[in-house]
Design a protein around this motif. Sequence first.
Motif, PDB file in Angstrom:
ATOM      1  N   SER A 143      -4.617   3.047   3.750  1.00 45.12           N
ATOM      2  CA  SER A 143      -5.510   2.273   4.624  1.00 45.12           C
ATOM      3  C   SER A 143      -5.536   0.788   4.275  1.00 45.12           C
ATOM      4  N   GLN A 144      -5.742   0.486   3.017  1.00 48.34           N
ATOM      5  CA  GLN A 144      -5.850  -0.922   2.615  1.00 48.34           C
ATOM      6  C   GLN A 144      -4.556  -1.684   2.912  1.00 48.34           C
ATOM      7  N   ASN A 145      -3.415  -1.111   2.590  1.00 48.50           N
ATOM      8  CA  ASN A 145      -2.128  -1.780   2.846  1.00 48.50           C
ATOM      9  C   ASN A 145      -1.906  -2.014   4.333  1.00 48.50           C
ATOM     10  N   ILE A 146      -2.275  -1.046   5.155  1.00 49.46           N
ATOM     11  CA  ILE A 146      -2.096  -1.184   6.604  1.00 49.46           C
ATOM     12  C   ILE A 146      -3.010  -2.271   7.150  1.00 49.46           C
ATOM     13  N   ILE A 147      -4.260  -2.306   6.700  1.00 49.13           N
ATOM     14  CA  ILE A 147      -5.199  -3.336   7.157  1.00 49.13           C
ATOM     15  C   ILE A 147      -4.721  -4.722   6.717  1.00 49.13           C
ATOM     16  N   VAL A 148      -4.333  -4.855   5.457  1.00 46.29           N
ATOM     17  CA  VAL A 148      -3.854  -6.140   4.941  1.00 46.29           C
ATOM     18  C   VAL A 148      -2.593  -6.589   5.696  1.00 46.29           C
ATOM     19  N   SER A 149      -1.694  -5.655   5.976  1.00 52.21           N
ATOM     20  CA  SER A 149      -0.471  -5.986   6.723  1.00 52.21           C
ATOM     21  C   SER A 149      -0.795  -6.481   8.126  1.00 52.21           C
ATOM     22  N   ASN A 150      -1.761  -5.834   8.766  1.00 50.77           N
ATOM     23  CA  ASN A 150      -2.146  -6.271  10.110  1.00 50.77           C
ATOM     24  C   ASN A 150      -2.835  -7.626  10.098  1.00 50.77           C
ATOM     25  N   ILE A 151      -3.658  -7.869   9.089  1.00 52.29           N
ATOM     26  CA  ILE A 151      -4.290  -9.190   8.963  1.00 52.29           C
ATOM     27  C   ILE A 151      -3.223 -10.241   8.708  1.00 52.29           C
ATOM     28  N   ASP A 152      -2.256  -9.926   7.854  1.00 47.41           N
ATOM     29  CA  ASP A 152      -1.157 -10.842   7.575  1.00 47.41           C
ATOM     30  C   ASP A 152      -0.373 -11.153   8.853  1.00 47.41           C
ATOM     31  N   LEU A 153      -0.093 -10.134   9.647  1.00 50.88           N
ATOM     32  CA  LEU A 153       0.604 -10.323  10.914  1.00 50.88           C
ATOM     33  C   LEU A 153      -0.204 -11.220  11.856  1.00 50.88           C
ATOM     34  N   LEU A 154      -1.499 -10.958  11.948  1.00 48.35           N
ATOM     35  CA  LEU A 154      -2.383 -11.763  12.792  1.00 48.35           C
ATOM     36  C   LEU A 154      -2.350 -13.233  12.360  1.00 48.35           C
ATOM     37  N   LEU A 155      -2.480 -13.468  11.062  1.00 46.91           N
ATOM     38  CA  LEU A 155      -2.480 -14.844  10.561  1.00 46.91           C
ATOM     39  C   LEU A 155      -1.122 -15.520  10.759  1.00 46.91           C
ATOM     40  N   ASN A 156      -0.037 -14.780  10.603  1.00 48.21           N
ATOM     41  CA  ASN A 156       1.290 -15.353  10.844  1.00 48.21           C
ATOM     42  C   ASN A 156       1.468 -15.764  12.299  1.00 48.21           C
ATOM     43  N   TYR A 157       0.985 -14.938  13.218  1.00 48.10           N
ATOM     44  CA  TYR A 157       1.035 -15.325  14.631  1.00 48.10           C
ATOM     45  C   TYR A 157       0.193 -16.579  14.874  1.00 48.10           C
ATOM     46  N   CYS A 158      -0.995 -16.640  14.266  1.00 48.61           N
ATOM     47  CA  CYS A 158      -1.852 -17.822  14.427  1.00 48.61           C
ATOM     48  C   CYS A 158      -1.158 -19.077  13.903  1.00 48.61           C
ATOM     49  N   LEU A 159      -0.509 -18.966  12.740  1.00 44.05           N
ATOM     50  CA  LEU A 159       0.229 -20.109  12.189  1.00 44.05           C
ATOM     51  C   LEU A 159       1.357 -20.530  13.120  1.00 44.05           C
ATOM     52  N   ARG A 160       2.051 -19.569  13.691  1.00 49.67           N
ATOM     53  CA  ARG A 160       3.132 -19.880  14.632  1.00 49.67           C
ATOM     54  C   ARG A 160       2.591 -20.650  15.832  1.00 49.67           C
ATOM     55  N   TYR A 161       1.522 -20.150  16.413  1.00 46.80           N
ATOM     56  CA  TYR A 161       0.962 -20.785  17.602  1.00 46.80           C
ATOM     57  C   TYR A 161       0.358 -22.149  17.273  1.00 46.80           C
ATOM     58  N   TYR A 162      -0.255 -22.261  16.115  1.00 42.64           N
ATOM     59  CA  TYR A 162      -0.825 -23.539  15.675  1.00 42.64           C
ATOM     60  C   TYR A 162       0.285 -24.575  15.476  1.00 42.64           C
ATOM     61  N   GLY A 163       1.353 -24.166  14.805  1.00 47.20           N
ATOM     62  CA  GLY A 163       2.491 -25.066  14.599  1.00 47.20           C
ATOM     63  C   GLY A 163       3.129 -25.484  15.906  1.00 47.20           C
ATOM     64  N   ARG A 164       3.268 -24.546  16.819  1.00 48.09           N
ATOM     65  CA  ARG A 164       3.825 -24.850  18.134  1.00 48.09           C
ATOM     66  C   ARG A 164       2.934 -25.827  18.890  1.00 48.09           C
ATOM     67  N   GLN A 165       1.631 -25.628  18.753  1.00 50.60           N
ATOM     68  CA  GLN A 165       0.686 -26.512  19.428  1.00 50.60           C
ATOM     69  C   GLN A 165       0.850 -27.944  18.940  1.00 50.60           C
ATOM     70  N   MET A 166       1.072 -28.120  17.640  1.00 51.43           N
ATOM     71  CA  MET A 166       1.265 -29.468  17.093  1.00 51.43           C
ATOM     72  C   MET A 166       2.508 -30.119  17.710  1.00 51.43           C
ATOM     73  N   ILE A 167       3.523 -29.319  17.965  1.00 55.76           N
ATOM     74  CA  ILE A 167       4.763 -29.845  18.540  1.00 55.76           C
ATOM     75  C   ILE A 167       4.604 -30.129  20.031  1.00 55.76           C
ATOM     76  N   THR A 168       4.015 -29.183  20.777  1.00 58.17           N
ATOM     77  CA  THR A 168       3.944 -29.328  22.236  1.00 58.17           C
ATOM     78  C   THR A 168       2.893 -30.328  22.689  1.00 58.17           C
ATOM     79  N   ARG A 169       1.967 -30.692  21.812  1.00 62.93           N
ATOM     80  CA  ARG A 169       0.916 -31.624  22.211  1.00 62.93           C
ATOM     81  C   ARG A 169       1.158 -33.026  21.655  1.00 62.93           C
ATOM     82  N   ARG A 170       2.411 -33.366  21.406  1.00 63.00           N
ATOM     83  CA  ARG A 170       2.752 -34.655  20.802  1.00 63.00           C
ATOM     84  C   ARG A 170       2.186 -35.851  21.576  1.00 63.00           C
ATOM     85  N   HIS A 171       2.235 -35.798  22.898  1.00 61.06           N
ATOM     86  CA  HIS A 171       1.762 -36.939  23.689  1.00 61.06           C
ATOM     87  C   HIS A 171       0.277 -37.199  23.433  1.00 61.06           C
ATOM     88  N   SER A 172      -0.535 -36.155  23.516  1.00 56.70           N
ATOM     89  CA  SER A 172      -1.969 -36.354  23.279  1.00 56.70           C
ATOM     90  C   SER A 172      -2.233 -36.650  21.803  1.00 56.70           C
TER      91      SER A 172
END
Length: 177
Positions: free
Chosen positions: A34-63
């Motif tokens: 249970s703990q490993n599965i929960i931690v893995s899912n949280i890790d996946l969630l945070l990795n997606y957030c980092l990806r989208y956050y990084g992309r946002q920094m790139i795509t919003r260059r003009h503003s």
Amino acid sequence: VTEALHLSEKERIILFECVQSINEELNENIDVHSQNIIVSNIDLLLNYCLRYYGRQMITRRHSNRSVVNKVESLLRGHFRSESSHTQGWPTVAYLAEQVHLSPSYLSDLLKSETGKTAQEHIHYHLIEAAKDVLISSDKTVSEIALQMGFTHPNYFNKLFKSKTGRTPVQFRNHINS
């Protein structure tokens, strides 16, 4: 609003599914995995957030560029005015408030756009203003440090040397020679 994580519908679904997986696992009977599965899912969630956050920094260059310009303008104006002598130097929190962002988001944005954090921008403008005073006056380094808002001249010397490679006295002597 300006610092929200902007997501496409597909990205929202991906994040929702990650949260849903975590929730489902929390509601299951607990076992040795249970703990490993929960931690893995949280890790996946945070990795997606980092990806989208990084992309946002790139795509919003003009503003982002307009925010960078506003911060630079605020810093130039502050160190050219008398307020730098009476109020000291601006903080990251002050700059963030002026551009309606959180301090950490502003620092991330500046780092992404310029390679320097908000604090490094403040130090750059502070050192440039100090150089002007060193060149144009015969005040002592301690007087200049106090004028620039430092309570301890030693900290001014240390910061100046770390940014220029010379102490204030060495800088002044080099310019005057």
